[in-house]
Design a protein around this motif. Structure first.
Motif, PDB file in Angstrom:
ATOM      1  N   ARG A 177      -1.179 -14.537  -5.770  1.00  0.00           N
ATOM      2  CA  ARG A 177      -2.501 -14.111  -6.222  1.00  0.00           C
ATOM      3  C   ARG A 177      -3.228 -13.291  -5.136  1.00  0.00           C
ATOM      4  NH1 ARG A 177      -3.126 -19.576  -7.644  1.00  0.00           N
ATOM      5  NH2 ARG A 177      -5.125 -19.699  -6.627  1.00  0.00           N
ATOM      6  N   PRO A 178      -2.658 -12.134  -4.746  1.00  0.00           N
ATOM      7  CA  PRO A 178      -3.199 -11.357  -3.627  1.00  0.00           C
ATOM      8  C   PRO A 178      -4.481 -10.623  -3.964  1.00  0.00           C
ATOM      9  CG  PRO A 178      -1.452 -10.132  -4.673  1.00  0.00           C
ATOM     10  CD  PRO A 178      -1.491 -11.472  -5.368  1.00  0.00           C
ATOM     11  N   LYS A 179      -5.189 -10.249  -2.911  1.00  0.00           N
ATOM     12  CA  LYS A 179      -6.377  -9.418  -3.071  1.00  0.00           C
ATOM     13  C   LYS A 179      -6.038  -7.942  -2.996  1.00  0.00           C
ATOM     14  CE  LYS A 179      -9.906 -12.623  -1.442  1.00  0.00           C
ATOM     15  NZ  LYS A 179     -11.048 -12.817  -0.529  1.00  0.00           N
ATOM     16  N   ALA A 180      -4.921  -7.620  -2.355  1.00  0.00           N
ATOM     17  CA  ALA A 180      -4.552  -6.207  -2.173  1.00  0.00           C
ATOM     18  C   ALA A 180      -3.041  -6.048  -2.221  1.00  0.00           C
ATOM     19  CB  ALA A 180      -5.104  -5.669  -0.862  1.00  0.00           C
ATOM     20  N   ILE A 202      -6.545  -6.419  -8.453  1.00  0.00           N
ATOM     21  CA  ILE A 202      -5.927  -6.248  -7.142  1.00  0.00           C
ATOM     22  C   ILE A 202      -6.241  -4.854  -6.614  1.00  0.00           C
ATOM     23  CG2 ILE A 202      -3.748  -6.186  -5.866  1.00  0.00           C
ATOM     24  CD1 ILE A 202      -2.559  -8.064  -7.927  1.00  0.00           C
ATOM     25  N   LEU A 203      -6.614  -4.765  -5.336  1.00  0.00           N
ATOM     26  CA  LEU A 203      -6.831  -3.467  -4.691  1.00  0.00           C
ATOM     27  C   LEU A 203      -5.465  -2.820  -4.474  1.00  0.00           C
ATOM     28  CD1 LEU A 203      -9.011  -1.640  -3.327  1.00  0.00           C
ATOM     29  CD2 LEU A 203      -8.403  -2.778  -1.179  1.00  0.00           C
ATOM     30  N   ARG A 204      -5.195  -1.697  -5.149  1.00  0.00           N
ATOM     31  CA  ARG A 204      -3.882  -1.060  -5.107  1.00  0.00           C
ATOM     32  C   ARG A 204      -3.939   0.204  -4.248  1.00  0.00           C
ATOM     33  NH1 ARG A 204      -4.313  -1.219 -11.506  1.00  0.00           N
ATOM     34  NH2 ARG A 204      -6.322  -0.470 -10.724  1.00  0.00           N
ATOM     35  N   ILE A 205      -3.104   0.220  -3.205  1.00  0.00           N
ATOM     36  CA  ILE A 205      -3.150   1.288  -2.209  1.00  0.00           C
ATOM     37  C   ILE A 205      -1.762   1.871  -2.005  1.00  0.00           C
ATOM     38  CG2 ILE A 205      -3.679   1.848   0.195  1.00  0.00           C
ATOM     39  CD1 ILE A 205      -5.639  -0.518   0.173  1.00  0.00           C
ATOM     40  N   TRP A 206      -1.693   3.189  -1.966  1.00  0.00           N
ATOM     41  CA  TRP A 206      -0.432   3.891  -1.715  1.00  0.00           C
ATOM     42  C   TRP A 206      -0.542   4.598  -0.371  1.00  0.00           C
ATOM     43  CZ3 TRP A 206       1.932   8.044  -5.559  1.00  0.00           C
ATOM     44  CH2 TRP A 206       3.196   8.439  -5.070  1.00  0.00           C
ATOM     45  N   VAL A 207       0.272   4.168   0.604  1.00  0.00           N
ATOM     46  CA  VAL A 207       0.347   4.832   1.901  1.00  0.00           C
ATOM     47  C   VAL A 207       1.406   5.911   1.763  1.00  0.00           C
ATOM     48  CG1 VAL A 207       0.782   4.547   4.365  1.00  0.00           C
ATOM     49  CG2 VAL A 207      -0.278   2.682   3.060  1.00  0.00           C
ATOM     50  N   ARG A 208       0.985   7.159   1.819  1.00  0.00           N
ATOM     51  CA  ARG A 208       1.888   8.270   1.488  1.00  0.00           C
ATOM     52  C   ARG A 208       1.713   9.420   2.467  1.00  0.00           C
ATOM     53  NH1 ARG A 208       1.995  12.830  -2.603  1.00  0.00           N
ATOM     54  NH2 ARG A 208       4.161  12.989  -3.276  1.00  0.00           N
ATOM     55  N   SER A 436      -4.284   0.718  13.239  1.00  0.00           N
ATOM     56  CA  SER A 436      -5.515  -0.055  13.412  1.00  0.00           C
ATOM     57  C   SER A 436      -6.626   0.476  12.520  1.00  0.00           C
ATOM     58  CB  SER A 436      -5.950  -0.008  14.887  1.00  0.00           C
ATOM     59  OG  SER A 436      -4.975  -0.595  15.723  1.00  0.00           O
ATOM     60  N   GLN A 437      -6.687   1.787  12.367  1.00  0.00           N
ATOM     61  CA  GLN A 437      -7.700   2.386  11.496  1.00  0.00           C
ATOM     62  C   GLN A 437      -7.508   1.939  10.042  1.00  0.00           C
ATOM     63  OE1 GLN A 437      -7.030   6.539  12.204  1.00  0.00           O
ATOM     64  NE2 GLN A 437      -7.596   6.442  14.357  1.00  0.00           N
ATOM     65  N   ILE A 438      -6.240   1.943   9.588  1.00  0.00           N
ATOM     66  CA  ILE A 438      -5.949   1.540   8.213  1.00  0.00           C
ATOM     67  C   ILE A 438      -6.266   0.059   8.014  1.00  0.00           C
ATOM     68  CG2 ILE A 438      -4.132   1.248   6.490  1.00  0.00           C
ATOM     69  CD1 ILE A 438      -2.728   3.661   7.695  1.00  0.00           C
ATOM     70  N   ALA A 439      -5.863  -0.779   8.971  1.00  0.00           N
ATOM     71  CA  ALA A 439      -6.109  -2.218   8.859  1.00  0.00           C
ATOM     72  C   ALA A 439      -7.604  -2.507   8.750  1.00  0.00           C
ATOM     73  CB  ALA A 439      -5.506  -2.942  10.057  1.00  0.00           C
ATOM     74  N   ASP A 440      -8.402  -1.854   9.566  1.00  0.00           N
ATOM     75  CA  ASP A 440      -9.857  -2.061   9.522  1.00  0.00           C
ATOM     76  C   ASP A 440     -10.438  -1.592   8.192  1.00  0.00           C
ATOM     77  OD1 ASP A 440      -9.765  -3.087  12.058  1.00  0.00           O
ATOM     78  OD2 ASP A 440     -10.401  -1.236  13.042  1.00  0.00           O
ATOM     79  N   HIS A 441      -9.959  -0.453   7.710  1.00  0.00           N
ATOM     80  CA  HIS A 441     -10.483   0.102   6.465  1.00  0.00           C
ATOM     81  C   HIS A 441     -10.157  -0.807   5.286  1.00  0.00           C
ATOM     82  CE1 HIS A 441     -12.137   3.945   4.705  1.00  0.00           C
ATOM     83  NE2 HIS A 441     -11.820   3.262   3.622  1.00  0.00           N
ATOM     84  N   ILE A 442      -8.934  -1.298   5.225  1.00  0.00           N
ATOM     85  CA  ILE A 442      -8.544  -2.172   4.112  1.00  0.00           C
ATOM     86  C   ILE A 442      -9.345  -3.466   4.152  1.00  0.00           C
ATOM     87  CG2 ILE A 442      -6.652  -3.541   3.136  1.00  0.00           C
ATOM     88  CD1 ILE A 442      -4.747  -1.363   4.088  1.00  0.00           C
ATOM     89  N   ALA A 443      -9.539  -4.003   5.359  1.00  0.00           N
ATOM     90  CA  ALA A 443     -10.332  -5.230   5.474  1.00  0.00           C
ATOM     91  C   ALA A 443     -11.748  -5.037   4.953  1.00  0.00           C
ATOM     92  CB  ALA A 443     -10.367  -5.689   6.927  1.00  0.00           C
ATOM     93  N   ARG A 444     -12.334  -3.878   5.241  1.00  0.00           N
ATOM     94  CA  ARG A 444     -13.682  -3.608   4.732  1.00  0.00           C
ATOM     95  C   ARG A 444     -13.677  -3.517   3.210  1.00  0.00           C
ATOM     96  NH1 ARG A 444     -13.901  -0.171   9.339  1.00  0.00           N
ATOM     97  NH2 ARG A 444     -13.362   1.652   8.074  1.00  0.00           N
ATOM     98  N   LEU A 445     -12.626  -2.920   2.654  1.00  0.00           N
ATOM     99  CA  LEU A 445     -12.555  -2.815   1.191  1.00  0.00           C
ATOM    100  C   LEU A 445     -12.388  -4.177   0.541  1.00  0.00           C
ATOM    101  CD1 LEU A 445     -10.186   0.291   0.830  1.00  0.00           C
ATOM    102  CD2 LEU A 445     -12.654   0.210   0.370  1.00  0.00           C
ATOM    103  N   ILE A 446     -11.598  -5.047   1.160  1.00  0.00           N
ATOM    104  CA  ILE A 446     -11.346  -6.366   0.595  1.00  0.00           C
ATOM    105  C   ILE A 446     -12.587  -7.230   0.635  1.00  0.00           C
ATOM    106  CG2 ILE A 446     -10.086  -8.532   0.930  1.00  0.00           C
ATOM    107  CD1 ILE A 446      -7.690  -6.920   1.840  1.00  0.00           C
ATOM    108  N   PHE A 447     -13.304  -7.184   1.748  1.00  0.00           N
ATOM    109  CA  PHE A 447     -14.434  -8.095   1.944  1.00  0.00           C
ATOM    110  C   PHE A 447     -15.780  -7.426   1.729  1.00  0.00           C
ATOM    111  CE2 PHE A 447     -11.006  -9.904   4.579  1.00  0.00           C
ATOM    112  CZ  PHE A 447     -10.960 -11.189   4.025  1.00  0.00           C
ATOM    113  N   ARG A 448     -15.785  -6.260   1.086  1.00  0.00           N
ATOM    114  CA  ARG A 448     -17.061  -5.560   0.920  1.00  0.00           C
ATOM    115  C   ARG A 448     -17.999  -6.285  -0.028  1.00  0.00           C
ATOM    116  NH1 ARG A 448     -14.771  -0.305  -2.438  1.00  0.00           N
ATOM    117  NH2 ARG A 448     -13.787  -1.454  -4.146  1.00  0.00           N
ATOM    118  N   ASP A 449     -17.412  -7.141  -0.881  1.00  0.00           N
ATOM    119  CA  ASP A 449     -18.261  -7.873  -1.816  1.00  0.00           C
ATOM    120  C   ASP A 449     -18.742  -9.201  -1.231  1.00  0.00           C
ATOM    121  OD1 ASP A 449     -17.906  -5.879  -3.676  1.00  0.00           O
ATOM    122  OD2 ASP A 449     -16.109  -6.802  -4.537  1.00  0.00           O
TER     123      ASP A 449
END
Length: 449
Positions: A177-180, A202-208, A436-449
């Protein structure tokens, strides 16, 4: 960065959400099939006989539409209900790296996962991958599910393999039951897309990456819109992706590599391990995964030239390729490790292909190189990437390996003053680690609520 303990239990394959989701996916698959859509045309024509006049044209239009969907020229028709599960999400992120010709996709997501886990130790990291390098994930303490790529099976139909992928990934979602969900790959599998298309929860992200050849195959047009975000890791050249063709939010970052400066070991460690005298000139050789084309002739020329110049050679052996036959030359050693970049302080220069990982690791850790781009990759434009480093004065690029040409390049790079000049030129290319930039950005998206 936000943090949240995993107080919610794992899901079950027998709970109501999972069973209901499976039935809805099956029903949506039936309703979206060409056969069902054709039957719907006949049914409507019977209900309203005047439509019989237009039925032949309607059938023709349907056939054209189906063909365009199959070749990826238009989004696939979908008549599926959205996911409506009520179970609480867990503090979990699922990573799906594909298995390409090397470990580029795998390494990028592992780099991001390590930094997200370091910032939030309570977050559960789960890998779902076609890559066979599961022992690397175990060393990091990450759980993993493995599905062999379709080509590992004898004559398996794409539809069969995609069905397996869809069911397995759906089960992973039901249990964890993931968040992302993060995907890194050049081409999105249909089975994966089917598993995530209804999962708006689920927050769906494509690293491309965006350094593709002009004749690279196009991905299905509906692939982009299924993801919530596209992340473009930086490269030496501007991405040749038309962002106007997607409706996604685009996130740009610097190049992604696995290690940071503090992870590099002292220069004497590897030399002592491999029995190389401390004061000798040592070259690192890595010409790719070794499962695309025969590079043995190039390696033979390179090793011969290095031997004649009195240079020791350490050959990086890919975890995905075949074992390298040890050369009879006395100054050759084999290194089968991951990542080999942790030993870059032991080398005076490198002879590498133009793959994303090796290229950006060389820049990050200031290893001047002779670069031999691999022209037989499916999508990756290694020459375009390497040319930027050559123009900056950090690399010497050669597409056609011959003994005279390699002798000329080696004579240049073994000169200490030339190497120092190349290192200084490479400083202009060096950028922060995008992981590190991606990790920080995803964390903000997950916990923005």
């Amino acid at each position: 960065m936000g943090s949240e303990r995993n107080e919610h239990p794992y899901g079950s394959l027998k709970d109501g959400d999972k069973i209901s989701d499976k039935h809805k996916r099956e029903l949506g698959r039936v309703r979206s099939s060409p056969t069902f859509r054709l039957g719907t045309l006949f049914t409507k024509s019977v209900e309203k006989p005047w439509r019989l006049l237009w039925l032949p044209f309607s059938i023709l239009l349907l056939l054209v539409q189906v063909v365009k969907e199959r070749v990826g020229a238009t989004p696939r028709y979908s008549n599926s209900e959205p996911f409506t599960g009520e179970s609480e999400q867990r503090n979990c992120v699922v990573f799906f790296p594909t298995n390409g010709v090397g470990l580029g996709h795998f390494t990028r997501l592992l780099s991001i996962a390590r930094r997200m886990n370091k910032a939030d130790p309570d977050m559960e990291v789960v890998f779902f991958t076609t890559s066979p390098t599961l022992h690397l994930l175990r060393e990091e303490g990450f759980a993993a599910y493995h599905l062999p790529g379709r080509k590992e099976f004898s004559n398996m139909e794409a539809s069969t393999w995609n069905s397996i992928t869809e069911e397995m990934l759906s089960n992973v979602f039901a249990i964890h039951r993931p968040k992302a969900f993060l995907f890194d790959g050049s081409y999105p599998y249909r089975g994966m897309l089917n598993a995530i298309v209804r999962r708006d929860d689920i927050l769906r992200i494509w690293v491309r990456r965006g350094t593709f050849k002009k004749n690279a195959p196009n991905v299905p047009i509906d692939s982009f819109d299924i993801f919530d975000y596209l992340i473009h890791p930086g490269d030496s050249v501007e991405p040749n992706i038309d962002e106007d063709e997607t409706n996604n939010s685009i996130i740009h970052c610097d190049p992604v590599v696995l290690l940071d400066d503090e992870d590099i070991v002292a220069s004497d460690v590897l030399k002592s391990r491999l029995g190389i005298p401390e004061d000798e000139i040592v070259a690192y050789i890595q010409l790719g995964a070794g499962n695309i084309n025969d590079i043995s002739s190039d390696i033979s020329i390179i090793l011969g030239v290095l031997h004649d110049a009195g240079v020791w050679a350490v050959m990086g052996e890919s975890l995905l390729g075949s074992r390298i036959e040890i050369s009879e030359l006395p100054n050759v050693r084999i290194l089968r490790d991951y990542p080999n970049s942790r030993y870059f302080s032991s080398f005076d220069f490198g002879v590498i292909s133009g793959g994303y990982n090796s290229f950006h690791e060389a820049i990050m850790f200031s290893l001047p190189c002779i670069c031999i781009p691999n022209s037989k990759t499916g999508m990756d434009d290694q020459f375009a990437r390497a040319k930027v480093a050559e123009d900056a004065g950090f690399m010497l690029v050669e597409e056609n390996v011959t003994r005279p040409r390699m002798k000329n390049l080696v004579s240049k790079i073994i000169d200490p003053e030339n190497r120092q000049s190349m290192v200084e030129s490479g400083n202009s290319l060096r950028k922060p680690n995008g992981a590190s930039q991606i990790a920080d950005h995803i964390a903000r998206l997950i916990f923005r609520d």
